[in-house]
Structure formats: structure tokens, C-alpha cells
Design a protein around this motif. Structure first.
Motif, PDB file in Angstrom:
ATOM      1  N   UNK A 192       0.847  -1.190   0.000  1.00  0.00           N
ATOM      2  CA  UNK A 192       0.000   0.000   0.000  1.00  0.00           C
ATOM      3  C   UNK A 192       0.880   1.236   0.000  1.00  0.00           C
ATOM      4  N   UNK A 193       0.608   2.159  -0.917  1.00  0.00           N
ATOM      5  CA  UNK A 193       1.308   3.438  -0.968  1.00  0.00           C
ATOM      6  C   UNK A 193       0.328   4.527  -0.548  1.00  0.00           C
ATOM      7  N   UNK A 194       0.679   5.258   0.487  1.00  0.00           N
ATOM      8  CA  UNK A 194      -0.165   6.357   0.982  1.00  0.00           C
ATOM      9  C   UNK A 194       0.407   7.686   0.514  1.00  0.00           C
ATOM     10  N   UNK A 251      -5.099  16.130   2.724  1.00  0.00           N
ATOM     11  CA  UNK A 251      -5.593  15.325   1.602  1.00  0.00           C
ATOM     12  C   UNK A 251      -4.926  13.965   1.708  1.00  0.00           C
ATOM     13  N   UNK A 252      -5.698  12.884   1.668  1.00  0.00           N
ATOM     14  CA  UNK A 252      -5.131  11.546   1.843  1.00  0.00           C
ATOM     15  C   UNK A 252      -5.733  10.574   0.832  1.00  0.00           C
ATOM     16  N   UNK A 253      -4.870   9.834   0.131  1.00  0.00           N
ATOM     17  CA  UNK A 253      -5.311   8.785  -0.773  1.00  0.00           C
ATOM     18  C   UNK A 253      -4.332   7.621  -0.682  1.00  0.00           C
ATOM     19  N   UNK A 254      -4.821   6.432  -0.998  1.00  0.00           N
ATOM     20  CA  UNK A 254      -3.972   5.241  -0.984  1.00  0.00           C
ATOM     21  C   UNK A 254      -4.180   4.440  -2.255  1.00  0.00           C
ATOM     22  N   UNK A 255      -3.109   3.788  -2.714  1.00  0.00           N
ATOM     23  CA  UNK A 255      -3.196   2.881  -3.856  1.00  0.00           C
ATOM     24  C   UNK A 255      -2.505   1.569  -3.484  1.00  0.00           C
ATOM     25  N   UNK A 256      -2.889   0.513  -4.165  1.00  0.00           N
ATOM     26  CA  UNK A 256      -2.267  -0.791  -3.945  1.00  0.00           C
ATOM     27  C   UNK A 256      -1.437  -1.159  -5.170  1.00  0.00           C
TER      28      UNK A 256
END
Length: 358
Positions: free
Chosen positions: A11-13, A317-322
Motif C-alpha cells: 500500500x502506498x499512501x 488530503x489523503x489517498x492510498x493505492x495498492x
């Protein structure tokens, strides 16, 4: 961070916050919509608990104390309600001076909810709003959800494009019962789901109520508590400064270019390959980001357009990708999480290249 070591998924935050203020930019103070929601239960009338169900306290018959009164003086009741009115009036006056185009509305709650004033532009209506604040009275129980519901209705039915929205909830005690507590939590969650920042201000609260407001009602970092009226005034002033001085960055683009040894997964956990169906137009994930391939470099990237980056005083602002390591990548952990300098945040104030943790 590792999601599954055997499946080689991570996971990249990505987080971002604005440091923009009205003094570091050419913009004037930020414009905002603010609903003030005030506790007007009976306990607001007096500083002690010796009052009846209507909020009144018997102090004796007039004829027995009239001769001891100084007829040259004006006698007033020193109460939490008086202090709240002073603090809220000062807040309104300061907002009018620093951000005349902002709008303020006022709702109250005790055993019922009351819309004292809908959202009103403060620059031309300051005096009227202050008069309405001074007319507020108190009695009855404590049902915060009734005031929060009125605030949500006002902010949703009168929504303006690109204008941040706030609720300032003031209370001096616990909800009347568990039903009021649960309904208040649900109503606060609805506000936050709509992107509305919820501030809570407590006066002379128990530790239990302070924790409840912080954990269940307020937005992150937005719970305040005062032990006296002067502290209450200071809190209102600090919130006003935060709303009008510390500014969000709007219409930002966040782009993250992925190291070619890894690949982004879709919402179902499938790799978004270069021949993934629809990739030419981009694959939009539930987090709002759209995944593309750069045909020139062959690199995969994800981009979020037209984003609002909150000021650091209001969160981030916060988002995550896998991502998943490709099958032909043997291994090794000394890998940057993105490609620089193409991974960046672009705003009207310039670009900020994303850091590259390994």
C-alpha cells in the motif's frame, strides 16, 4: 507498507496539506460558510446545578431583598449563556471584518431544534446577526442532533461551489440520554461525509464528554474545551482565524508515477496492465484517481484532478493505492515508491515534487 508479503502487494499512501495563508498569497481572506450550533439547554442559564426543569432558579421574593439593591446599578445574570453570546458575537464581528463575503447561520438545540438564522452574508448583515445571537434564551434538555440536522440542511440546500463549509457545535454538557448521544454521532458523521468540517467547543465539561466530542463528533484535530468564559472567547477567535486566514489550495493535480518494477491494482485486486480493457481512456478507481500508461515512456501513473488540498490547520488530503511487484522482478527493497520529478502536486502556486521513501 506491506499488505501481503507472499503475494508481494504493498500500500502506498499519499498525503498533502496546504501551508497557504491570506498573508502569503495575493488572495484576501478565505470565504467560508459557517453554521454555529449552540446548546441552549437549561444548564446554560446558571453556573451551578440548582435550577428547575425550565432552567429557572428561585433566589427569593423581591420584597425581601429590594431594599438591599442599589438602584443606580444594572443587575445581570452571570451565566454560561451570557458568555456564549459574547464569544459568538465577537466571532461574528471578526468574521465580518476579515471575510465580508462569508456566510454565517445560527441554530440552537435543547429539547427541540431552532433555526435562529439561515446562512447570511455577514458583511452586510453583521448587526442583525449579533442581535439574533443576543436574543437566544435557554431551557430544557440537551439534544445536539437537532441542531446538527438543521446545520446540515442549511449547508446542503445553500451549497456554493468551491466554498469550504464548517459547523461549530457548542455545548456545556452531556446529551440528555443515550438516544440523543447515538443520534448526534450519526448526524456528525453525515456532516463529515459531505466534506463539512465539524468543530466542537465544550465549556466546563467532564473528561468523558470531552473524549466523546473529540472521538465521535469533531473532525480530526477540531475538538476544543474551555474551563471559563475567557477561554471560550479565545477558542472562538482561534477558529475564526483558522477559517479565514489559513487557506486551502484548490484545483490541484496530484500525479504519482509508479516504478516500472511494480503495477497498480484495480479495486478488485487485478493488475491494471497496458492491455487492460479501457486503459486508453484511463481506469478510474473508487478513490477518485485515474490510472494511465504514458505511451512515450511506458510508465504507469495515477492522477487526481481538480482536488482541494486542505490547510494543515484543517487536516490533509489523503489517498492510498495498492501496487504489486511484477512477476519478473526478482526482489530487493531498496526501491523508491515513485519516479521523480514527474511524481508531483501541481497548483496555481507552483509544483511540489513528491518525496521518495524506499
Amino acid at each position: 507498507k506491506v499488505i501481503d508479503w507472499d503475494k508481494r502487494t504493498y500500500q502506498i499512501d499519499i498525503t498533502a496539506a496546504s501551508k497557504l495563508t491570506s498573508t502569503t498569497s495575493t488572495e484576501q481572506a478565505a470565504v467560508a460558510d459557517v453554521m454555529m450550533v449552540f446548546d441552549t439547554s437549561g444548564s446554560m442559564l446558571y453556573d451551578d446545578k440548582d435550577y428547575d426543569s425550565s432552567g429557572f432558579k428561585r433566589v427569593g421574593e423581591y420584597k425581601s431583598c429590594k431594599d438591599s439593591l442599589d438602584t443606580t446599578k444594572v443587575y445581570t445574570i452571570d451565566s454560561s449563556l451570557t458568555g456564549l453570546k459574547e464569544a459568538a458575537s465577537a466571532f461574528t464581528t471578526s468574521m465580518a471584518a476579515s471575510s465580508a463575503k462569508s456566510r454565517i447561520g445560527i441554530a440552537t438545540f435543547n429539547s427541540v431544534g431552532n433555526l435562529v438564522s439561515g446562512l447570511t452574508t455577514i458583511g452586510s448583515n453583521k448587526d442583525d446577526l449579533v442581535k439574533k445571537i443576543s436574543s437566544i434564551y435557554a431551557s430544557g434538555g440537551t439534544s445536539p442532533q437537532l441542531g446538527l440536522n438543521l446545520a446540515l440542511e442549511q449547508l446542503e440546500s445553500n451549497k456554493q461551489e468551491n466554498v469550504p463549509r464548517y459547523v461549530i457545535l457548542f455545548t456545556d454538557g452531556d446529551p440528555s440520554d443515550d438516544n440523543d448521544r447515538e443520534k448526534s454521532e450519526l448526524q456528525a458523521e453525515k456532516l463529515k461525509e459531505k466534506g463539512i468540517t465539524v468543530y466542537t467547543i465544550g465549556l466546563k465539561l467532564t473528561d468523558k464528554t470531552k473524549k466523546w466530542l473529540e472521538d465521535e463528533i469533531a473532525s480530526e484535530g477540531c475538538a476544543y474545551s474551555a474551563s471559563n468564559i475567557e477561554g471560550l472567547k479565545t477558542i472562538f477567535k482561534n477558529i475564526q482565524t483558522t477559517i479565514t486566514h489559513y487557506q486551502d489550495m484548490k484545483n490541484a493535480q496530484i500525479k504519482d508515477v509508479i516504478d516500472p518494477r511494480f503495477i497498480i491494482l484495480d479495486d478488485s485486486g487485478n493488475p491494471i496492465t497496458s492491455d487492460y480493457s479501457g486503459i486508453d481512456n484511463g481506469i478510474t478507481l473508487k478513490n477518485g484517481g485515474t490510472v494511465y500508461y504514458d505511451k512515450t515512456t511506458g510508465n504507469q501513473y495515477i492522477v487526481w484532478n481538480e482536488q482541494t488540498i486542505p490547510n494543515s490547520k484543517n487536516g490533509s488530503w489523503k489517498k492510498s493505492i495498492t501496487v504489486k511487484a511484477k512477476d519478473d522482478y526478482i526482489g530487493g527493497n531498496n526501491v523508491a515508491t515513485n519516479i521523480s520529478p514527474d511524481s508531483k502536486i501541481s497548483t496555481g502556486y507552483g509544483d511540489a515534487v513528491l518525496p521518495q521513501p524506499k
